[in-house]
Design a protein around this motif. Structure first.
Motif, PDB file in Angstrom:
ATOM      1  N   GLU A 161       6.738  -4.338  -0.876  1.00  0.00           N
ATOM      2  CA  GLU A 161       5.500  -4.518  -0.110  1.00  0.00           C
ATOM      3  C   GLU A 161       5.399  -3.443   0.960  1.00  0.00           C
ATOM      4  OE1 GLU A 161       3.119  -8.110   2.249  1.00  0.00           O
ATOM      5  OE2 GLU A 161       5.251  -8.311   1.747  1.00  0.00           O
ATOM      6  N   GLY A 162       4.214  -2.808   1.026  1.00  0.00           N
ATOM      7  CA  GLY A 162       3.962  -1.771   2.013  1.00  0.00           C
ATOM      8  C   GLY A 162       4.110  -0.376   1.472  1.00  0.00           C
ATOM      9  N   ASN A 163       4.788  -0.188   0.338  1.00  0.00           N
ATOM     10  CA  ASN A 163       4.959   1.131  -0.237  1.00  0.00           C
ATOM     11  C   ASN A 163       3.739   1.509  -1.077  1.00  0.00           C
ATOM     12  OD1 ASN A 163       7.412   1.398   0.969  1.00  0.00           O
ATOM     13  ND2 ASN A 163       8.601   0.809  -0.835  1.00  0.00           N
ATOM     14  N   VAL A 196      -7.133   0.814  -1.959  1.00  0.00           N
ATOM     15  CA  VAL A 196      -7.017   0.886  -3.413  1.00  0.00           C
ATOM     16  C   VAL A 196      -8.202   1.677  -3.932  1.00  0.00           C
ATOM     17  CG1 VAL A 196      -6.842  -0.427  -5.549  1.00  0.00           C
ATOM     18  CG2 VAL A 196      -5.884  -1.360  -3.420  1.00  0.00           C
ATOM     19  N   SER A 197      -7.967   2.689  -4.783  1.00  0.00           N
ATOM     20  CA  SER A 197      -9.069   3.480  -5.316  1.00  0.00           C
ATOM     21  C   SER A 197      -8.646   4.137  -6.612  1.00  0.00           C
ATOM     22  CB  SER A 197      -9.500   4.554  -4.311  1.00  0.00           C
ATOM     23  OG  SER A 197      -8.416   5.399  -3.985  1.00  0.00           O
ATOM     24  N   LEU A 204      -4.993   4.768 -10.893  1.00  0.00           N
ATOM     25  CA  LEU A 204      -5.286   3.779  -9.855  1.00  0.00           C
ATOM     26  C   LEU A 204      -4.261   3.964  -8.741  1.00  0.00           C
ATOM     27  CD1 LEU A 204      -6.976   1.315  -8.955  1.00  0.00           C
ATOM     28  CD2 LEU A 204      -5.323  -0.151 -10.141  1.00  0.00           C
ATOM     29  N   TYR A 205      -4.771   4.290  -7.532  1.00  0.00           N
ATOM     30  CA  TYR A 205      -3.905   4.623  -6.398  1.00  0.00           C
ATOM     31  C   TYR A 205      -3.871   3.464  -5.404  1.00  0.00           C
ATOM     32  CZ  TYR A 205      -4.107   9.496  -7.999  1.00  0.00           C
ATOM     33  OH  TYR A 205      -4.003  10.639  -8.730  1.00  0.00           O
ATOM     34  N   PHE A 206      -2.655   3.082  -4.974  1.00  0.00           N
ATOM     35  CA  PHE A 206      -2.462   2.116  -3.896  1.00  0.00           C
ATOM     36  C   PHE A 206      -1.846   2.870  -2.720  1.00  0.00           C
ATOM     37  CE2 PHE A 206      -2.516  -0.350  -7.742  1.00  0.00           C
ATOM     38  CZ  PHE A 206      -3.118  -1.557  -7.412  1.00  0.00           C
TER      39      PHE A 206
END
Length: 1287
Positions: A161-163, A196-197, A204-206
């Motif tokens: 979480e967070g990465n 998120v995009s 798909l990039y987080f």
């Protein structure tokens, strides 16, 4: 430089007229060598091939298309032959069975048999004839394959979480454009935001993941719209591990990598620069241009992660920078953008015609980035042995006819190739006229006209125009000759009509044609349509009258446009638009018909038009968008948007409500507001679930209601209104009955509605008596008679009391008046009207509200008779407090009695003592009968019967007569006074022969003479035997109920005195006409005519002999009215000796009797009954003549009283002594039914009857009429009105 630069038109004209061939000097020859013209060659001339159509340079053959055409069309003379290359190698499509060739064309069509991938490639078409070859641009045919994701197993991606994490899509290649969608397996889109995009590459990039991002169905969908294909990648699993220590970090770019990128983009495309960064907190992206400002059309989609500039130009060359930053730092990336460009022409070779020996120069220059390379070709083959200058220019000198060719210049760089072809035709050709000779032209006065003279030649021919009536060529600003030879004449007038000649020539020859010009009058609209306003549903009419030149009559027409679109007239049952003689009619106009209507009057040469507006008036459209605001328990505001007013302003809005408790579904008006308002504050009752709607009103009417609003429910509360309509009635002297209008259900405001009744004696009691009831009525008992009381009614429910009620005053119950009016007296006004006076009853004796006074009166006897009787009673009511009244309608010369009584709401009081009075003598009624008894050439004898109502003592009769004949002028009126009352027959002598007279007979008393009865008679002609009735049997004219028929329109025939007692009787389909024959002329004949009054057609019988005494008319319609006439044999003016109107029985009535009326036993019984009846009648007459009476009669004479006398008047066989009683025999109707005589009523009944009312002056308040009709059988004033009454 053209031919006209070397020779003047004047010189050419001179040579032409002289018939001499053109000759040229050396300078002229040099001039011709330099002549050129743009290529516009008619196909009749030999010419090089030219590509006219080809497929796009890039064409995709989609798998769902059935066939794929590859086009190549060309023109030339001779017609060219076509060849193809594929990928630079010769290709013959006709060798493949899957290909269909188009005849006389280079086009071929590839059939989609399922496997056509081998047709993918770059094609080029060439068109060749003997003069040269033209080539097309390269055509790339792309046969796409269906893109697919590779089959793969995607292991789960685990991240804390967070990465940051990137889910790669790696979409397959396919026909662009490509669109990427990230969705779940259930086709729900993955939400995108700053964190998120989706990148341009489809990944798909987080920027940083959250625990909620964990899921097992991340699916990448790649959409290829051009081939209608969407493919899906195998779902991916993302597992986010929860951690207790999430560390923040500086931004870092996920894409692009590094710190600098170089971007090359083609001019006109869309520039997209992308920066996606990871970090915690999520970084924000900002864009700048380091060497200038960003263009205004720059956009920043995808949460600012993308810089987008559409249609880029050279101005977008430069250095751009993205800045990804959060609270911990930032990261930068620079983009060097270079805008490149495919080749474009700066100058390109043009197709031209050159004369032999001329010099040819061809230029070819192109620009682009990178700079294009230039290649020349001739007839599709690279150019050799011809020098090309450094600036790509070709020069050919002193060209020959064999130098004709197609030159191609091709410019190329990495972004594309462009091709320019130039047909260079070298030839000398005399003028070729392409326009027909003797063409007729027509134009409208004031307009321009073009006379064609299209000519082709090499060198370019010189053209001039002549008029038949002019020695010099046409010239001046009015005329203009185009390069192709056509003549334009501006602003034509009638004088321009005539014959025109086009003259043309060059060094190779000459030619001429003639044209005929006719200038016509312009079309005009002389009766334009006018603006109109009509109601929806009515008919609109536009009129349009036009004037045009007679020569254009065959092609003149009138059409109509609505809002610039032509109206199509289709005549069907549903058609609403009709046009006839220039008039447009619109039936059943609707709102959609509103607009501008244009009348277009046109010929083949011109048109005129006028426009008018149709405004449709209608009720408004319903209001829309109802909304509630300002909610309170006692009110709410309703807002709405008005609908279309349809050209009449809205004057008001009507707000209605519906509630769901008491009358669900019923709508009631609540309030009206002015038309300029769009809201209303509505006052509401409690404990109601409301719904509202609004209607709009304009001058035309009321709109349909709007859609209902949302429901609005109010809380219960105490009543706000008390009941109204309080009424206090005293049906009995010792009680008060209180009634009121209950509250409407919606006014109750809550549950448990009741009423508190409070009462007290006015001026006597101080404290209120109270009672709570649920009904809306209440009785107060044991009250004194007619005393004032004060009453209050208050509404109550479970929530409390209504407002303080108003006090209503009333009275307790009434009782009958105690005393009668006194001092009753009568004042005689005339023979039929009296004034009755009385002394008022004291108020204390009324014992209630005085209603007024009633006067009852009855006739005691006629003063012509001694015997008293009790006749019909009459009554009048005089409302209010008064002491007199006028009584009309009395019989003259009669004795009456009357009584007067007061009345109140309870009823009548006691009557006054009867008061007897006598009316004075009056004028008599008209005589009962007047008829012609006999006539001859100079006299007419009349018979008459005295009046039934004498109204006094008769003093004689007045006979008047005058000549009438059939003219508009009347003769002098002659008077005869007959004083002898025993005379009922009079012979009027001294008359003119064969003339028509009218007689007037009236009876007289001492007061004067009454109304006359009239009769007409005709004297005979000279030599005709006189008619007399002295020796014949005549009816007893003293009995007014005789069955003798009237004589209508007396004829000159002598048949009439021979017919006596003419009568008629009817059944359902038959009529029997019977008569008694006189002594003379029994062999005479007459005719019977009859007519159905509804159908109106007369029918005539055969001749009927008098001696047969009856005639039966058959075949009549049941239940119909007929007119029957007896006509003389020798008709005089269609006159009749008898006329009657009868009505046949209906089928229902006839059915009762038809069954037995023809039976023998029934006829026998009826004869016996008739015989017995005749014997009893004879006995009655004998007994009366002897003065004998029945025992009952003797007893009545000993004990007379008013009630029993009424019964005696109806005693069998007893004639009434009352002159108002009819004879019993006269009451028998045509259908055999007897009308029962009605008995009189006793005096005791007078006080309880109410009759119509008079004003003080005796005029009617209500209708004055007797309630029973006991008068005698009536006799009309004219003898034509008497009809026989038969059994």
């Amino acid at each position: 430089m053209g031919f006209a630069t070397c020779f003047s038109c004047k010189m050419m004209k001179m040579l032409w007229n002289a018939g001499v061939s053109f000759s040229f000097s050396l300078s002229a020859t040099l001039c011709l060598l330099n002549w050129t013209a743009a290529l516009d060659i008619p196909l009749e001339v030999e010419q090089l091939p030219t590509i006219t159509e080809q497929s796009p340079t890039s064409q995709v053959a989609f798998p769902f298309d059935e066939k794929f055409p590859i086009k190549c069309e060309a023109k030339g003379n001779p017609h060219p032959e076509f060849k193809w290359t594929k990928d630079g190698q010769p290709f013959d499509p006709s060798n493949d069975p899957r290909v269909t060739m188009v005849e006389n064309s280079g086009t071929f069509i590839i059939g989609n048999s399922g496997n056509i991938s081998e047709f993918q490639g770059v094609y080029r078409c060439s068109a060749t004839n003997k003069l040269g070859t033209a080539i097309s641009e390269e055509i790339e045919i792309i046969i796409p394959t269906i893109p697919k994701f590779p089959k793969e197993k995607n292991p789960p991606i685990t991240v804390e979480e967070g990465n940051a994490v990137v889910l790669q899509c790696n979409p397959p290649k396919g026909i662009p454009p490509l669109k990427i969608h990230w969705m779940t397996i259930s086709l729900q889109h993955i939400d995108q935001d700053e964190r998120v995009s989706v990148g341009l590459n489809g990944d798909l990039y987080f920027s940083n993941v959250l625990e909620k991002d964990s899921r097992r169905d991340y699916c990448c969908f790649a959409a290829f719209p051009r081939i209608r294909t969407i493919v899906q990648k195998t779902p991916m699993t993302l597992i986010v591990n929860r951690t207790n220590s999430i560390l923040q970090r500086r931004p870092k770019l996920l894409t692009p990598s590094g710190g600098h990128s170089t971007i090359n983009i083609v001019k006109g495309n869309v520039l997209q620069l992308e920066c996606i960064a990871e970090g915690l907190p999520t970084p924000k992206i900002e864009w700048t241009r380091l060497d200038g400002e960003l263009p205004k059309r720059a956009a920043f989609p995808n949460q600012g992660k993308l810089l987008k500039i559409s249609e880029v130009t050279e101005a977008e060359n430069g250095l751009y920078q993205c800045n990804a930053a959060n609270a911990l730092g930032k990261v930068l990336h620079n983009f060097q953008v270079t805008v490149e460009e495919p080749p474009r022409w700066l100058s390109k070779p043009e197709s031209m015609i050159y004369t032999i020996g001329a010099d040819v120069t061809l230029d070819c220059k192109a620009a682009g980035k990178p700079e294009p390379t230039i290649q020349w070709k001739v007839n599709g083959v690279p150019l050799r042995n011809v020098p090309v200058s450094i600036d790509n220019q070709i020069v050919r000198r002193n060209v020959k006819k064999t130098d004709s060719a197609v030159y191609q210049c091709e410019a190329s760089n990495k972004h594309g190739t462009i091709l320019a072809s130039a047909n260079i035709l070298v030839m000398n050709l005399p003028p070729m006229l392409l326009t027909d000779n003797n063409l007729e032209y027509a134009a409208v006065e004031g307009k321009d006209v073009l006379l064609d003279c299209k000519v082709f030649g090499s060198p370019h021919p010189v053209v001039e125009w002549d008029r038949e009536d002019s020695a010099s060529p046409v010239q001046g600003p009015k005329y203009f000759i185009y390069e192709n030879g056509s003549l334009n004449i501006k602003n034509t007038i009638k004088e321009d009509s005539g014959l025109y000649t086009c003259l043309t020539g060059n060094t190779e020859g000459k030619a001429a044609i003639t044209a005929i010009l006719d200038i016509r009058d312009a079309t005009q609209i002389v009766e334009p349509p006018e603006n109109i306003k009509v109601l929806r549903g009515s008919t609109a009419q536009f009129t349009c009258g036009a004037k045009y030149d007679s020569a254009s009559a065959n092609d003149f027409q009138v059409s109509w446009n609505k809002d610039n679109e032509e109206i199509t007239f289709i005549h069907t049952d549903n058609s609403r638009f009709y046009v006839e003689d220039g008039v447009l009619q619109i039936i059943n106009v609707s709102s959609e018909d509103q607009g501008n209507y244009t009348c277009v009057a046109s010929t083949a040469l011109d048109q005129a038009q006028e426009t008018a507006a149709l405004i449709v008036l209608d009720v408004p459209d319903p209001p829309e968008d109802l909304k509630l605001s300002e909610p309170k328990n006692t009110s709410v505001r309703l807002n709405w948007t008005p609908g279309n007013s349809h050209n009449k302003p809205i004057t008001e809005f009507i707000v209605e409500y519906e509630e769901s408790r008491w009358k669900p579904g019923d709508w009631h008006e609540l309030v009206r507001v002015a038309g300029n308002h769009t809201s209303a504050l509505l006052k509401l009752h409690g404990h109601v679930d409301y719904q509202f709607r609004v209607s709009a009103v304009n001058e035309i009417g009321r709109s349909q209601p709007s859609d209902p609003s949302d429901r609005y429910k109010t809380l219960p509360r105490a009543p706000e209104n008390n009941p109204g309509g309080i009424v206090m009635e005293g049906n009995l002297p010792n009680e008060i009955h209180i009634k009121w209008e209950p509250l409407k259900p919606i006014e109750q405001n809550g549950p448990g509605l009741e009423y508190k009744v409070s009462w007290r004696r006015k001026g006597v009691e101080d404290n209120w008596n109270e009672e709570i009831v649920k009904r809306h009525s209440f009785f107060i008992r044991n009250t004194p008679t007619f005393e004032p009381y004060e009453i209050q009614i208050q509404a109550i429910n479970h929530l409390g009391f209504g407002p303080e009620p108003k006090v209503v005053t009333g009275f307790s119950g009434e009782d009958f008046p105690e005393s009668a009016p006194q001092n009753v007296a009568v004042e005689i006004m005339n023979s039929t009207v009296i004034k009755v006076n009385w002394l008022r009853v004291p108020q204390e004796n009324i014992r209630g509200h005085l209603g007024g006074y009633r006067v009852h009166w009855w006739k005691v006897r006629s003063l012509l008779e001694e015997k008293r009787g009790h006749s019909e009673k009459h009554s009048l009511t005089f409302p209010g407090d008064r002491n007199h009244g006028m009584v009309p309608g009395l019989k003259p010369f009669s004795e009456y009695s009357l009584i007067v009584m007061a009345f109140n709401g309870r009823g009548n009081g006691p009557a006054s003592a009867p008061f007897t009075f006598k009316t004075p003598e009056g004028v008599p009624e008209h005589p009962a009968l007047l008829r012609v008894a006999s006539f001859n050439k100079d006299s007419i004898t009349l018979l008459w019967v005295p009046p039934l109502e004498q109204n006094g003592i008769l003093t004689g009769h007045m006979l008047q007569y005058q000549l009438i004949n059939d003219t508009e002028e009347l003769g002098n009126l002659h008077n005869i006074t007959i004083s002898d009352l025993t005379v009922t027959r009079w012979k009027v002598g001294g008359l003119e022969a064969s003339s028509k007279y009218k007689f007037y007979m009236s009876a007289c008393t001492r007061v004067g003479c009454g109304k006359p009865i009239t009769e007409e008679g005709i004297t005979t002609m000279e030599g005709v035997v006189a008619s007399d009735t002295n020796s014949r049997h005549t009816p007893d004219l003293s009995i007014p109920t005789t069955t003798l028929s009237p004589v209508a329109n007396v004829s000159l025939s002598s048949i009439e005195p021979a017919l006596l007692n003419i009568s008629s009787s009817v059944s359902d389909t038959k009529a029997n006409i019977s008569w008694i024959t006189g002594m003379a002329q029994k062999e005479s004949e007459f005719y019977i005519a009859y007519m159905n009054n509804r159908k109106g057609n007369w029918k005539i019988s055969e001749a009927v002999n008098i001696s047969q005494n009856f005639h039966i008319i058959e075949g009549l319609d049941p239940g119909s009215e007929y007119t029957i006439r007896l006509m003389t044999k020798n008709w005089v003016d269609n006159t009749s000796i008898f006329e009657d109107v009868v009505e046949t029985r209906g089928k229902a009535y006839a059915g009762i009797y038809d069954g037995i009326s023809t039976q023998g036993w029934f006829i026998g019984v009826m004869c016996a009954v008739a015989l017995l009846t005749l014997i009893m009648l004879i006995a009655c007459f004998v007994q009366r003549n002897k003065g004998g009476k029945y025992s009952v009669k003797e007893k009545e004479d000993l004990h007379p009283d008013l009630e029993s006398q009424g019964i005696n008047e109806d005693t069998f066989c007893e004639y009434s002594d009352n002159d108002e009683k009819p004879l019993k025999g006269s009451l028998e109707s045509l259908d055999g039914e007897m009308k029962a005589a009605e008995s009189g009523d006793s005096l005791a009944g007078y006080a309880d009857e109410e009759h119509d009312q008079f004003n003080e002056d005796g005029s009617f308040i209500g209708e004055y009429a007797a309630h029973r009709n006991k008068g005698p059988v009536g006799v009309n004033g004219n003898s034509k009105g008497l009809h026989p009454v038969t059994a």
